[in-house]
Scaffold this motif. Structure first.
Motif, PDB file in Angstrom:
ATOM      1  N   LYS A  21       0.849  -1.185   0.000  1.00 56.65           N
ATOM      2  CA  LYS A  21       0.000   0.000   0.000  1.00 56.65           C
ATOM      3  C   LYS A  21       0.886   1.237   0.000  1.00 56.65           C
ATOM      4  CE  LYS A  21      -0.594  -0.074   5.022  1.00 56.65           C
ATOM      5  NZ  LYS A  21      -1.527  -0.206   6.115  1.00 56.65           N
ATOM      6  N   PRO A  22       0.328   2.373  -0.344  1.00 59.09           N
ATOM      7  CA  PRO A  22       1.134   3.599  -0.409  1.00 59.09           C
ATOM      8  C   PRO A  22       1.874   3.882   0.900  1.00 59.09           C
ATOM      9  CG  PRO A  22      -1.025   3.967  -1.382  1.00 59.09           C
ATOM     10  CD  PRO A  22      -1.062   2.600  -0.744  1.00 59.09           C
ATOM     11  N   GLY A  23       3.134   4.293   0.743  1.00 57.57           N
ATOM     12  CA  GLY A  23       3.955   4.637   1.900  1.00 57.57           C
ATOM     13  C   GLY A  23       4.836   3.516   2.405  1.00 57.57           C
ATOM     14  N   ILE A  24       4.567   2.293   1.972  1.00 50.45           N
ATOM     15  CA  ILE A  24       5.370   1.139   2.401  1.00 50.45           C
ATOM     16  C   ILE A  24       6.531   0.955   1.427  1.00 50.45           C
ATOM     17  CG2 ILE A  24       5.387  -1.362   2.808  1.00 50.45           C
ATOM     18  CD1 ILE A  24       3.691   0.130   4.843  1.00 50.45           C
ATOM     19  N   GLN A  25       7.725   0.744   1.985  1.00 47.35           N
ATOM     20  CA  GLN A  25       8.906   0.409   1.186  1.00 47.35           C
ATOM     21  C   GLN A  25       9.142  -1.098   1.375  1.00 47.35           C
ATOM     22  OE1 GLN A  25      10.759   2.673  -0.747  1.00 47.35           O
ATOM     23  NE2 GLN A  25       8.986   3.954  -0.273  1.00 47.35           N
ATOM     24  N   PHE A  26       8.663  -1.901   0.436  1.00 45.64           N
ATOM     25  CA  PHE A  26       8.750  -3.358   0.556  1.00 45.64           C
ATOM     26  C   PHE A  26      10.161  -3.823   0.241  1.00 45.64           C
ATOM     27  CE2 PHE A  26       8.290  -7.737  -0.868  1.00 45.64           C
ATOM     28  CZ  PHE A  26       7.481  -8.262   0.125  1.00 45.64           C
ATOM     29  N   ARG A  27      10.769  -4.573   1.157  1.00 44.90           N
ATOM     30  CA  ARG A  27      12.114  -5.120   0.969  1.00 44.90           C
ATOM     31  C   ARG A  27      11.973  -6.522   0.393  1.00 44.90           C
ATOM     32  NH1 ARG A  27      14.473  -0.229   1.143  1.00 44.90           N
ATOM     33  NH2 ARG A  27      13.852   0.830   3.047  1.00 44.90           N
ATOM     34  N   ASP A  28      12.252  -6.647  -0.885  1.00 46.12           N
ATOM     35  CA  ASP A  28      12.000  -7.856  -1.666  1.00 46.12           C
ATOM     36  C   ASP A  28      13.251  -8.731  -1.724  1.00 46.12           C
ATOM     37  OD1 ASP A  28      11.056  -9.748  -3.456  1.00 46.12           O
ATOM     38  OD2 ASP A  28      11.272  -8.428  -5.198  1.00 46.12           O
ATOM     39  N   ILE A  29      13.209  -9.864  -1.038  1.00 45.99           N
ATOM     40  CA  ILE A  29      14.361 -10.777  -1.013  1.00 45.99           C
ATOM     41  C   ILE A  29      14.410 -11.707  -2.218  1.00 45.99           C
ATOM     42  CG2 ILE A  29      14.574 -10.730   1.497  1.00 45.99           C
ATOM     43  CD1 ILE A  29      13.306 -13.718   1.193  1.00 45.99           C
ATOM     44  N   THR A  30      13.395 -11.665  -3.095  1.00 47.46           N
ATOM     45  CA  THR A  30      13.418 -12.583  -4.243  1.00 47.46           C
ATOM     46  C   THR A  30      14.625 -12.330  -5.126  1.00 47.46           C
ATOM     47  OG1 THR A  30      11.968 -11.218  -5.629  1.00 47.46           O
ATOM     48  CG2 THR A  30      10.910 -12.881  -4.233  1.00 47.46           C
ATOM     49  N   THR A  31      15.079 -11.093  -5.194  1.00 48.26           N
ATOM     50  CA  THR A  31      16.263 -10.796  -6.000  1.00 48.26           C
ATOM     51  C   THR A  31      17.518 -11.405  -5.365  1.00 48.26           C
ATOM     52  OG1 THR A  31      16.283  -8.638  -4.901  1.00 48.26           O
ATOM     53  CG2 THR A  31      15.367  -8.732  -7.121  1.00 48.26           C
ATOM     54  N   LEU A  32      17.561 -11.461  -4.052  1.00 54.86           N
ATOM     55  CA  LEU A  32      18.661 -12.129  -3.347  1.00 54.86           C
ATOM     56  C   LEU A  32      18.609 -13.634  -3.601  1.00 54.86           C
ATOM     57  CD1 LEU A  32      20.992 -12.162  -1.226  1.00 54.86           C
ATOM     58  CD2 LEU A  32      19.200 -12.322   0.522  1.00 54.86           C
ATOM     59  N   LEU A  33      17.422 -14.202  -3.551  1.00 54.54           N
ATOM     60  CA  LEU A  33      17.264 -15.642  -3.757  1.00 54.54           C
ATOM     61  C   LEU A  33      17.624 -16.065  -5.180  1.00 54.54           C
ATOM     62  CD1 LEU A  33      13.903 -16.120  -1.854  1.00 54.54           C
ATOM     63  CD2 LEU A  33      16.182 -16.840  -1.080  1.00 54.54           C
ATOM     64  N   LEU A  34      17.437 -15.180  -6.138  1.00 51.99           N
ATOM     65  CA  LEU A  34      17.768 -15.494  -7.527  1.00 51.99           C
ATOM     66  C   LEU A  34      19.267 -15.493  -7.802  1.00 51.99           C
ATOM     67  CD1 LEU A  34      15.019 -13.388  -9.312  1.00 51.99           C
ATOM     68  CD2 LEU A  34      15.303 -15.882  -9.449  1.00 51.99           C
ATOM     69  N   ASP A  35      20.035 -14.945  -6.899  1.00 58.82           N
ATOM     70  CA  ASP A  35      21.474 -14.783  -7.082  1.00 58.82           C
ATOM     71  C   ASP A  35      22.212 -15.871  -6.293  1.00 58.82           C
ATOM     72  OD1 ASP A  35      24.181 -13.878  -6.427  1.00 58.82           O
ATOM     73  OD2 ASP A  35      23.589 -11.989  -7.364  1.00 58.82           O
ATOM     74  N   PRO A  36      22.779 -16.881  -6.956  1.00 62.18           N
ATOM     75  CA  PRO A  36      23.404 -17.991  -6.236  1.00 62.18           C
ATOM     76  C   PRO A  36      24.507 -17.545  -5.284  1.00 62.18           C
ATOM     77  CG  PRO A  36      23.508 -18.360  -8.624  1.00 62.18           C
ATOM     78  CD  PRO A  36      22.870 -17.038  -8.407  1.00 62.18           C
ATOM     79  N   GLU A  37      25.330 -16.607  -5.703  1.00 60.15           N
ATOM     80  CA  GLU A  37      26.408 -16.129  -4.834  1.00 60.15           C
ATOM     81  C   GLU A  37      25.850 -15.360  -3.639  1.00 60.15           C
ATOM     82  OE1 GLU A  37      30.393 -15.314  -3.476  1.00 60.15           O
ATOM     83  OE2 GLU A  37      29.395 -16.908  -4.579  1.00 60.15           O
ATOM     84  N   GLY A  38      24.835 -14.550  -3.882  1.00 62.93           N
ATOM     85  CA  GLY A  38      24.211 -13.807  -2.792  1.00 62.93           C
ATOM     86  C   GLY A  38      23.562 -14.734  -1.776  1.00 62.93           C
ATOM     87  N   LEU A  39      22.892 -15.767  -2.267  1.00 59.97           N
ATOM     88  CA  LEU A  39      22.260 -16.729  -1.363  1.00 59.97           C
ATOM     89  C   LEU A  39      23.315 -17.480  -0.553  1.00 59.97           C
ATOM     90  CD1 LEU A  39      19.723 -18.084  -0.308  1.00 59.97           C
ATOM     91  CD2 LEU A  39      19.803 -19.609  -2.296  1.00 59.97           C
ATOM     92  N   ARG A  40      24.381 -17.900  -1.210  1.00 64.31           N
ATOM     93  CA  ARG A  40      25.457 -18.609  -0.489  1.00 64.31           C
ATOM     94  C   ARG A  40      26.062 -17.714   0.581  1.00 64.31           C
ATOM     95  NH1 ARG A  40      30.505 -18.594  -0.004  1.00 64.31           N
ATOM     96  NH2 ARG A  40      30.912 -17.149  -1.695  1.00 64.31           N
ATOM     97  N   LEU A  41      26.357 -16.470   0.230  1.00 58.63           N
ATOM     98  CA  LEU A  41      26.918 -15.533   1.206  1.00 58.63           C
ATOM     99  C   LEU A  41      25.974 -15.327   2.384  1.00 58.63           C
ATOM    100  CD1 LEU A  41      28.371 -12.806  -1.185  1.00 58.63           C
ATOM    101  CD2 LEU A  41      29.688 -14.367   0.274  1.00 58.63           C
ATOM    102  N   THR A  42      24.683 -15.233   2.092  1.00 61.07           N
ATOM    103  CA  THR A  42      23.694 -15.039   3.152  1.00 61.07           C
ATOM    104  C   THR A  42      23.709 -16.199   4.138  1.00 61.07           C
ATOM    105  OG1 THR A  42      22.310 -13.706   1.686  1.00 61.07           O
ATOM    106  CG2 THR A  42      21.227 -14.709   3.587  1.00 61.07           C
ATOM    107  N   ILE A  43      23.674 -17.413   3.631  1.00 63.97           N
ATOM    108  CA  ILE A  43      23.667 -18.585   4.509  1.00 63.97           C
ATOM    109  C   ILE A  43      24.980 -18.682   5.283  1.00 63.97           C
ATOM    110  CG2 ILE A  43      23.549 -21.115   4.583  1.00 63.97           C
ATOM    111  CD1 ILE A  43      20.853 -19.556   4.005  1.00 63.97           C
ATOM    112  N   ASP A  44      26.097 -18.475   4.608  1.00 61.90           N
ATOM    113  CA  ASP A  44      27.395 -18.529   5.295  1.00 61.90           C
ATOM    114  C   ASP A  44      27.461 -17.512   6.428  1.00 61.90           C
ATOM    115  OD1 ASP A  44      28.234 -20.512   3.549  1.00 61.90           O
ATOM    116  OD2 ASP A  44      29.555 -19.195   2.380  1.00 61.90           O
ATOM    117  N   ARG A  45      27.017 -16.305   6.168  1.00 69.54           N
ATOM    118  CA  ARG A  45      27.114 -15.251   7.192  1.00 69.54           C
ATOM    119  C   ARG A  45      26.109 -15.446   8.307  1.00 69.54           C
ATOM    120  NH1 ARG A  45      28.390 -10.423   2.976  1.00 69.54           N
ATOM    121  NH2 ARG A  45      30.374 -11.300   2.295  1.00 69.54           N
ATOM    122  N   MET A  46      24.943 -15.963   7.990  1.00 68.31           N
ATOM    123  CA  MET A  46      24.003 -16.278   9.062  1.00 68.31           C
ATOM    124  C   MET A  46      24.578 -17.366   9.961  1.00 68.31           C
ATOM    125  SD  MET A  46      20.251 -16.064   7.219  1.00 68.31           S
ATOM    126  CE  MET A  46      19.258 -16.040   8.727  1.00 68.31           C
ATOM    127  N   ALA A  47      25.229 -18.359   9.360  1.00 68.92           N
ATOM    128  CA  ALA A  47      25.838 -19.437  10.140  1.00 68.92           C
ATOM    129  C   ALA A  47      26.952 -18.913  11.043  1.00 68.92           C
ATOM    130  CB  ALA A  47      26.376 -20.530   9.214  1.00 68.92           C
TER     131      ALA A  47
END
Length: 180
Positions: A21-47
């Motif tokens: 809805k208006p005024g919301i800045q939606f943070r879309d992680i689908t672009t992160l999930l589409l990026d194999p290196e980004g996804l790997r980095l995310t899991i590694d850093r969360m671990a």
């Protein structure tokens, strides 16, 4: 890990203005999930942020599953699914929580974790904390020890991470977006 060190992850998360809805800045992680290196980095850093020992990684329906499963593999644990009530086939225990207008319920299988199991709660994003706090209550009701929660994104202005800290949870996230 300092958030500045995670700019490579932050840059892979798309912002969609005025959604849902208006005024919301939606943070879309689908672009992160589409990026194999980004996804790997995310899991590694969360671990890297997890304090051992952990017996189970609990993922919150549904985007939390996407991070909980690979994180559990990396940590050598199982995955506990926290589902919307009515989605699990066996005997369950549930927890109700408040929404902006009304309530909702989440559930786990009654036999999902042994009493005293050390459980890490994982989801894609922490905003107001309603679902995450309900998940902690649910896991504790099942006898789990829950002391840590991990998120890819924190929206600190909405107060969810702080509310979890008040519940005795160490909260870690890779990136934060202010003003949301």
């Amino acid at each position: 890990m300092a958030e500045a060190e995670n700019e490579d992850i932050r840059s892979r998360i798309r912002t969609i203005p005025d959604f849902p809805k208006p005024g919301i800045q939606f943070r879309d992680i689908t672009t992160l999930l589409l990026d194999p290196e980004g996804l790997r980095l995310t899991i590694d850093r969360m671990a890297e942020q997890v304090e051992a020992p952990i017996d189970l990684v609990a993922g919150v329906d549904a985007r939390g599953f996407l991070f909980a499963a690979p994180l559990a593999i990396k940590l050598g644990t199982g995955v506990l699914l926290i589902r919307k009530d009515g989605k699990l086939p066996g005997a369950t225990i549930a927890e109700e929580y408040a929404l902006e207008y009304g309530t909702d319920r989440i559930a786990i299988h009654a036999d999902a974790c042994a009493p005293g199991a050390n459980v890490l709660l994982v989801d894609d994003l922490i905003a107001t904390g309603g679902t995450a706090r309900a998940a902690v209550r649910l896991l504790r009701k099942a006898g789990a020890t829950v002391q840590q929660a991990g998120f890819v994104v924190d929206l600190p202005d909405l107060g969810g991470a702080e509310a979890l800290r008040e519940d005795g949870i160490t909260v870690r996230s890779l990136v934060a977006f202010e003003g949301d």
